[in-house]
Enzyme design. Structure first.
Site, PDB file in Angstrom:
ATOM      1  N   VAL A   8       0.853  -1.201   0.000  1.00  0.00           N
ATOM      2  CA  VAL A   8       0.000   0.000   0.000  1.00  0.00           C
ATOM      3  C   VAL A   8       0.881   1.241   0.000  1.00  0.00           C
ATOM      4  O   VAL A   8       0.722   2.145  -0.801  1.00  0.00           O
ATOM      5  CB  VAL A   8      -1.038  -0.037   1.154  1.00  0.00           C
ATOM      6  CG1 VAL A   8      -0.406  -0.077   2.520  1.00  0.00           C
ATOM      7  CG2 VAL A   8      -1.963   1.156   1.061  1.00  0.00           C
ATOM      8  N   ASP A   9       1.849   1.303   0.912  1.00  0.00           N
ATOM      9  CA  ASP A   9       2.821   2.391   0.968  1.00  0.00           C
ATOM     10  C   ASP A   9       4.139   1.752   1.354  1.00  0.00           C
ATOM     11  O   ASP A   9       4.372   1.524   2.533  1.00  0.00           O
ATOM     12  CB  ASP A   9       2.392   3.419   2.022  1.00  0.00           C
ATOM     13  CG  ASP A   9       3.425   4.523   2.242  1.00  0.00           C
ATOM     14  OD1 ASP A   9       4.454   4.528   1.549  1.00  0.00           O
ATOM     15  OD2 ASP A   9       3.192   5.380   3.117  1.00  0.00           O
ATOM     16  N   PRO A  10       4.975   1.378   0.413  1.00  0.00           N
ATOM     17  CA  PRO A  10       4.929   1.681  -1.019  1.00  0.00           C
ATOM     18  C   PRO A  10       4.026   0.711  -1.796  1.00  0.00           C
ATOM     19  O   PRO A  10       3.927  -0.452  -1.449  1.00  0.00           O
ATOM     20  CB  PRO A  10       6.382   1.479  -1.448  1.00  0.00           C
ATOM     21  CG  PRO A  10       6.862   0.372  -0.555  1.00  0.00           C
ATOM     22  CD  PRO A  10       6.168   0.576   0.767  1.00  0.00           C
ATOM     23  N   ASP A  54       0.178   3.803  -3.339  1.00  0.00           N
ATOM     24  CA  ASP A  54       0.504   5.239  -3.406  1.00  0.00           C
ATOM     25  C   ASP A  54       1.216   5.580  -4.715  1.00  0.00           C
ATOM     26  O   ASP A  54       0.847   6.519  -5.419  1.00  0.00           O
ATOM     27  CB  ASP A  54       1.336   5.678  -2.186  1.00  0.00           C
ATOM     28  CG  ASP A  54       2.643   4.908  -2.020  1.00  0.00           C
ATOM     29  OD1 ASP A  54       2.819   3.844  -2.671  1.00  0.00           O
ATOM     30  OD2 ASP A  54       3.502   5.347  -1.232  1.00  0.00           O
TER      31      ASP A  54
END
Length: 459
Positions: A137-139, A142
């Site tokens: 998700v992050d990374p 995003d």
């Protein structure tokens, strides 16, 4: 429990083998997604039997292995598969990647590309191996939402004038009532270490550098991109490297940051002022040393005897944390002045991490939330300006998958299936920054109910 090596001989010739290393809580949605795939046989390896037991209802092979201690068995496992998904801590990825290159097996991870991974790019290309990273998700999401937006703007003739991105994994609002306004869905050391990091970003064409060891918590700012939430944020790592990664050299300001509920940084500063984020080994927290309590440990920090009056200890802590009533109350509420025995882990930060992982864990039925916000400044050829705002919000399911598990696990699984199906043709160490990778992943995430909302505001 079926053991992988005995399963290998029985794999149907048309089936493709996926090895998932790590069966922690983000693995479950990934395992479930891949196990449903046509002609896919999944083997999950973990060093914890309890994690493997959670997979019993799924049609997968499991194998108990400590990858640190049992390199030969890991080598054998990897050699028998078509692709390896590493959901281990990021420090293990390079060793796994070297074995994947040796046996010409593709690989997927959800972690940032570390310098050690980047160094393997040439060897991976030479071996004809694809290693996709940063598909969490992050990374992960995003990057993909940002690149999708940038590419649309550029294709329409616009230029990126600024990029601001905020992301955080948080407890849902109704479950956020803790002294830190935060809960931990996995081992908290990373979150605590992050508070000690430095950061770097671009603001109005000037590079701003924030020193480590506390500077980050001073750089906190209020975030008002969703008026109903009480958010704050601080910069995350080196945002300036993304100017080239994202190919947005026209941007005058670029910042990527971490979202927390307001109050988190203020309390963390107090915890830091007490020396509880110190990563060095200290004698009185040695695991084999004499039993001590949080109150006893705090008294030792101030060179006082452990039977010091409670009010006297509170006065000392109050002075130490900058005479802040809020910090003192939070430290009390966290139980850090109580006569509770400490499970000592050698260093203050490891001991505190272990304690908070239990003290601030999600209770059954509580939900987490992923909150992501991109604000992209655009300049059009006629010099007109606009802002494109992208919000991605995902809630955990009550007694189901957490938002973190769902977003990381599904994204990783979708990327893995794309590599298996030959949809990603490029070789080497990759991140999902190009349309051939990000577009199918985002499209499949949308069909799983994970979608962002975009709004265009003329400025």
């Amino acid at each position: 429990m079926s053991h992988n090596s005995s399963q290998k001989a029985q794999r149907h010739p048309e089936n493709r083998g996926v090895l998932i290393l790590g069966a922690g809580y983000v693995s479950l949605p990934a395992v479930e997604y891949l196990a449903k795939g046509k002609n896919i046989e999944v083997t999950v390896a973990s060093q914890l039997q309890s994690e493997l037991d959670n997979l019993q209802k799924l049609n997968v092979n499991t194998t108990l292995i400590d990858v640190q201690r049992n390199y030969e068995e890991l080598e054998k496992l990897i050699s028998q598969q078509d692709i390896v998904v590493s959901l281990l801590p990021y420090v293990f990825h390079p060793d796994v990647a070297k074995l994947c290159i040796k046996f010409k097996k593709n690989m997927v991870t959800a972690s940032y590309i570390s310098p050690a991974m980047r160094e393997l790019d040439a060897a991976a290309k030479e071996a004809g191996v694809t290693i996709v990273n940063e598909v969490g998700v992050d990374p992960g999401i995003d990057h993909m939402l940002a690149m999708e937006c940038f590419d649309k703007i550029k294709n329409a003739g616009g230029k990126i004038s600024s990029f601001e991105s905020w992301c955080g994994g948080l407890p849902a609002l109704e479950n956020s009532n803790t002294p830190l306004r935060y809960k931990f869905s996995w081992y908290p050391k990373g979150v605590l270490m992050n508070c000690l990091s430095g950061a770097k970003y671009l603001k109005d064409n000037c590079v701003v550098e924030i020193p480590g060891n506390g500077g980050l918590l001073d750089a906190v700012q209020d975030l008002d991109f969703m008026a109903g939430f009480d958010f704050e944020g601080f910069p995350n790592g080196d945002s300036t490297m993304y100017i080239d990664e994202y190919n947005i050299q026209s941007a005058k300001s670029v910042i990527r940051g971490t979202v927390r509920y307001r109050g988190f940084s203020h309390i963390m500063q107090g915890i830091m002022q007490l020396g509880l984020l110190n990563p060095d080994q200290v004698a009185n927290l040695h695991p084999n040393g004499p039993t001590t309590t949080w109150k006893g440990y705090m008294c030792e920090l101030f060179d006082k005897s452990p039977d010091l009056y409670e009010d006297s200890l509170k006065d000392l802590v109050f002075e130490k944390v900058g005479r802040s009533e809020r910090r003192l109350k939070a430290i009390e509420d966290l139980g850090l002045l109580d006569e509770v025995p400490i499970d000592k882990k050698g260093s203050p930060i490891d001991t505190l991490s272990n304690y908070l992982s239990k003290k601030l864990a999600f209770a059954p039925g509580e939900k987490d939330m992923i909150m992501m916000h991109h604000n992209v400044g655009v300049t059009w050829p006629d010099k007109s300006q606009e802002k494109r705002v992208i919000n991605f919000v995902c809630y955990g399911e009550e007694n189901g998958y957490s938002a973190m598990a769902k977003t990381v696990g599904l994204t990783t699984a979708i990327a893995t299936k794309m590599v298996l199906d030959g949809e990603i043709q490029r070789r080497g160490v990759l991140a999902p920054l190009t349309m051939d990778i990000y577009q199918p992943i985002l499209s499949r995430l949308r069909s799983e109910g994970l979608l962002a909302e975009e709004e265009i505001k003329s400025s």
